[in-house]
Design a protein around this motif. Sequence first.
Motif, short mmCIF file in Angstrom:
data_model
loop_
_atom_site.label_atom_id
_atom_site.label_comp_id
_atom_site.label_asym_id
_atom_site.label_seq_id
_atom_site.Cartn_x
_atom_site.Cartn_y
_atom_site.Cartn_z
N GLY A 243 0.78 -1.23 0.00
CA GLY A 243 0.00 0.00 0.00
C GLY A 243 0.81 1.28 0.00
O GLY A 243 0.25 2.37 -0.04
N LYS A 244 2.15 1.15 0.04
CA LYS A 244 3.01 2.33 0.08
C LYS A 244 3.70 2.55 -1.26
O LYS A 244 4.23 1.60 -1.85
N PRO A 245 3.72 3.79 -1.76
CA PRO A 245 4.36 4.07 -3.05
C PRO A 245 5.87 3.86 -2.99
O PRO A 245 6.51 4.13 -1.98
N LEU A 246 6.42 3.34 -4.09
CA LEU A 246 7.87 3.27 -4.25
C LEU A 246 8.29 4.49 -5.06
O LEU A 246 7.76 4.73 -6.16
N THR A 247 9.23 5.25 -4.54
CA THR A 247 9.64 6.49 -5.19
C THR A 247 11.15 6.52 -5.37
O THR A 247 11.89 5.71 -4.81
N GLY A 248 11.58 7.49 -6.16
CA GLY A 248 13.01 7.66 -6.41
C GLY A 248 13.71 8.32 -5.23
O GLY A 248 13.09 8.57 -4.19
N THR A 249 14.96 8.63 -5.43
CA THR A 249 15.76 9.22 -4.34
C THR A 249 15.84 10.74 -4.43
O THR A 249 16.59 11.36 -3.69
N THR A 258 15.52 4.79 -12.51
CA THR A 258 16.78 4.14 -12.86
C THR A 258 16.87 2.83 -12.08
O THR A 258 16.18 2.64 -11.07
N VAL A 259 17.72 1.93 -12.55
CA VAL A 259 17.89 0.64 -11.88
C VAL A 259 18.37 0.84 -10.46
O VAL A 259 17.90 0.18 -9.53
N ALA A 260 19.31 1.77 -10.26
CA ALA A 260 19.85 2.02 -8.92
C ALA A 260 18.76 2.51 -7.98
O ALA A 260 18.64 2.03 -6.84
N GLU A 261 17.96 3.46 -8.43
CA GLU A 261 16.87 3.98 -7.60
C GLU A 261 15.85 2.90 -7.31
O GLU A 261 15.35 2.78 -6.18
N PHE A 262 15.54 2.11 -8.33
CA PHE A 262 14.55 1.05 -8.14
C PHE A 262 15.04 0.01 -7.14
O PHE A 262 14.29 -0.42 -6.25
N ASN A 263 16.30 -0.41 -7.27
CA ASN A 263 16.84 -1.41 -6.36
C ASN A 263 16.83 -0.91 -4.92
O ASN A 263 16.54 -1.67 -3.99
N THR A 264 17.15 0.35 -4.74
CA THR A 264 17.13 0.94 -3.40
C THR A 264 15.72 0.91 -2.84
O THR A 264 15.49 0.52 -1.67
N ALA A 265 14.73 1.31 -3.66
CA ALA A 265 13.34 1.38 -3.22
C ALA A 265 12.76 -0.02 -2.96
O ALA A 265 12.08 -0.23 -1.95
N ILE A 266 13.04 -0.96 -3.85
CA ILE A 266 12.47 -2.30 -3.71
C ILE A 266 13.09 -3.05 -2.53
O ILE A 266 12.42 -3.81 -1.82
N THR A 267 14.38 -2.83 -2.28
CA THR A 267 15.05 -3.47 -1.14
C THR A 267 14.44 -3.00 0.16
O THR A 267 14.15 -3.82 1.07
N ALA A 268 14.18 -1.71 0.27
CA ALA A 268 13.57 -1.15 1.47
C ALA A 268 12.14 -1.67 1.63
O ALA A 268 11.71 -2.00 2.75
N ALA A 269 11.41 -1.77 0.53
CA ALA A 269 10.03 -2.23 0.58
C ALA A 269 9.94 -3.70 0.98
O ALA A 269 9.05 -4.10 1.73
N LEU A 270 10.86 -4.51 0.50
CA LEU A 270 10.86 -5.93 0.83
C LEU A 270 11.20 -6.17 2.30
O LEU A 270 10.77 -7.17 2.90
N LYS A 271 11.95 -5.28 2.90
CA LYS A 271 12.31 -5.39 4.31
C LYS A 271 11.19 -4.88 5.22
O LYS A 271 11.13 -5.24 6.39
#
Length: 272
Positions: A243-249, A258-271
């Motif tokens: 329910g929370k948006p994934l956003t850039g940095t 970007t892949v870097a921004e996405f990986n940062t956002a998805i890693t935090a969301a998965l945790k």
Amino acid sequence: MSNRNSQANKAAARERLRAERERQAKKDKVRRQIVVGVSIVGVLAVVGAATWGVMQLNKPSHWEAAKDAKNVTAPKNTSGDNGTTVVIGKSTAKKTLELYEDSRCPICATFEQSVGETVHKDVDAGKYKIKYVGATFIDNASNGEGSKNALSALGAALNVSPQAFLDYKFALYSAKYHPEETDDKFKDDAYLIKIADTVGALKGNQAFQKNVKDGTYDNWAMKMSEAFEKSGVQGTPTLKMDGKPLTGTDGSKNAPMTVAEFNTAITAALKG
């Protein structure tokens, strides 16, 4: 000449004039009847044409009719109300990434071209599932058809397989085939089929092509669009998890581009 002959001649002349006036009167009457008849036909034709025109204006468009359809034909590999729940990925994945996109959206194309392959690899690895929600708001803003038609074609791809759906979506957003936002190119079935021929499972696939041409999943596409409208999401691409948006940095509310921004956002969301 005698008076009797003179009177007879005058009477004969008057009779000829009377007969001529009668013949002329009959001709004039026939002419008026023809003119009136033609005029009536002309008026009826104009009225008929105007009535037909009004009926055509009031007649619902194909997409409006699809939206109001009572019986919805949903593709395989869907669930939920009218088949508008599309979840792709391994059943063992614990979390689901919600992905909201409009097929004509240029920012969605940028996202797919830069991050799409990473998303597909993550899904294949079982990191998370994808829940896809398709939108058509660009059509609504431009009185177009491409968003709706492409969404229907995506339904035809999904009917083949979830992988065909992902590969076809990726192809639609590719730099080679994605049109400018103002170019309603996806309204053309032939163009959608041309793009599909770059996808292994769809190349020369007669059943897929028939579903695109017949608009088999047009009513499903409209129901999917309604699901997007009810979601409360305001723009595309939008990514959510739990329910929370994934956003850039960059501090904005925009999706990571970007892949870097996405990986940062998805890693935090998965945790989370």
